[in-house]
Design an enzyme around this catalytic site. Structure first.
Site, PDB file in Angstrom:
ATOM      1  N   LYS A  83       1.337 -14.245 -11.074  1.00 50.97           N
ATOM      2  CA  LYS A  83       2.020 -13.504 -10.002  1.00 50.97           C
ATOM      3  C   LYS A  83       3.060 -14.421  -9.364  1.00 50.97           C
ATOM      4  O   LYS A  83       2.728 -15.532  -8.924  1.00 50.97           O
ATOM      5  CB  LYS A  83       0.950 -13.100  -8.971  1.00 50.97           C
TER       6      LYS A  83
HETATM    7  O1  G3P Z   1      -1.648  -6.432  -3.226  1.00 56.92           O
HETATM    8  C1  G3P Z   1      -1.005  -6.791  -2.045  1.00 56.92           C
HETATM    9  C2  G3P Z   1      -1.926  -6.636  -0.908  1.00 56.92           C
HETATM   10  O2  G3P Z   1      -2.932  -7.604  -0.957  1.00 56.92           O
HETATM   11  C3  G3P Z   1      -1.259  -6.639   0.396  1.00 56.92           C
HETATM   12  O3  G3P Z   1      -1.965  -5.751   1.168  1.00 56.92           O
HETATM   13  O4  G3P Z   1      -2.752  -4.738   3.226  1.00 56.92           O
HETATM   14  O5  G3P Z   1      -2.175  -7.191   3.160  1.00 56.92           O
HETATM   15  O6  G3P Z   1      -0.384  -5.461   3.080  1.00 56.92           O
HETATM   16  P1  G3P Z   1      -1.809  -5.798   2.745  1.00 56.92           P
END
Ligand code: G3P
Length: 217
Positions: A83
């Site tokens: 990634k």
């Molecule tokens: O896959 C990306 C994710 O981990 C981000 O999620 O909820 O932290 O914006 P969030």
């Protein structure tokens, strides 16, 4: 639509994996921190039972360092997707690593132009962050729709990996739009099984069953 689970919590991944719900896993530095585990060790454990792509994120800023980190992460298992962030250096790293036959997930995508560049750099996955766009009063789902149109217009085979999924509506709309993959926390995937009318209906069936006085076993 493939389901990736967005966590480095091995027990949570195993529970969903046993139900056939895990087509892959995504992690990031914040999720590694939350797990309290060493990145190499926990990623190796996840790869020991998850057959699909397991994303592990580089943390360097310069392309050459990202490439070196990506190569090391890719040594963990054949199903590692390296990634990289959607920066100019990240795109350079994507081009090199994908040229070596490694899966690359380009993350932190917030615009369709960024997604177009990632596809041209050979990304296996593009990760647009829905929830974080919603957080700043933009429309994360509209971005998924735009990228779907652009990729289909030109036949790019980069897979849209809808990320930062926080709600049941995000999951439903991604499926309707045709995102190739969604990555969601275990809590969101489990919540997809719930409906208030299922609970209400079951309660009534249980009451009526008790009145019959019968047993199946
Ligand atoms: O896959 C990306 C994710 O981990 C981000 O999620 O909820 O932290 O914006 P969030």
């Amino acid at each position: 639509m493939k389901f990736f689970v967005d966590t480095a919590d091995v027990d949570a991944i195993r529970e969903l994996h046993d139900l056939g719900m895990v087509d892959g896993v995504t992690t990031n530095p914040s999720l590694i921190l939350k797990s309290g585990r060493d990145i190499l060790e926990v990623t190796k454990e996840i790869c020991s039972f998850v057959e699909g792509p397991v994303s592990a994120e580089v943390v360097a800023e310069k392309a050459a360092d990202m490439i070196a980190e990506g190569r090391k992460l890719a040594e963990i298992a054949p199903n590692i997707a390296v990634k990289v962030p959607l920066t100019w250096d990240g795109l350079k790293a994507c081009k090199v690593l994908s040229g070596e036959g490694k899966m690359v997930n380009v993350t932190l995508c917030f615009s369709s132009n960024q997604a177009l560049l990632a596809a041209k750099a050979g990304a296996t996955f593009i990760s647009p962050f829905i929830g974080r766009l919603d957080d700043i009063s933009l429309d994360g789902l509209e971005l998924i729709d735009d990228i779907r149109t652009i990729y289909d217009n030109y036949g790019f085979d980069t897979q849209i990996l809808a990320a930062s999924i926080r709600t049941l509506n995000h999951a439903r709309e991604c499926a309707l739009i045709g995102a190739d993959v969604m990555t969601a926390p275990p809590s969101v995937i489990k919540a997809m099984a719930s409906h208030v009318l299922t609970d209400k209906g079951l309660e009534q069936f249980n009451k009526d069953w008790a009145k019959t006085g019968q047993k199946i076993l």
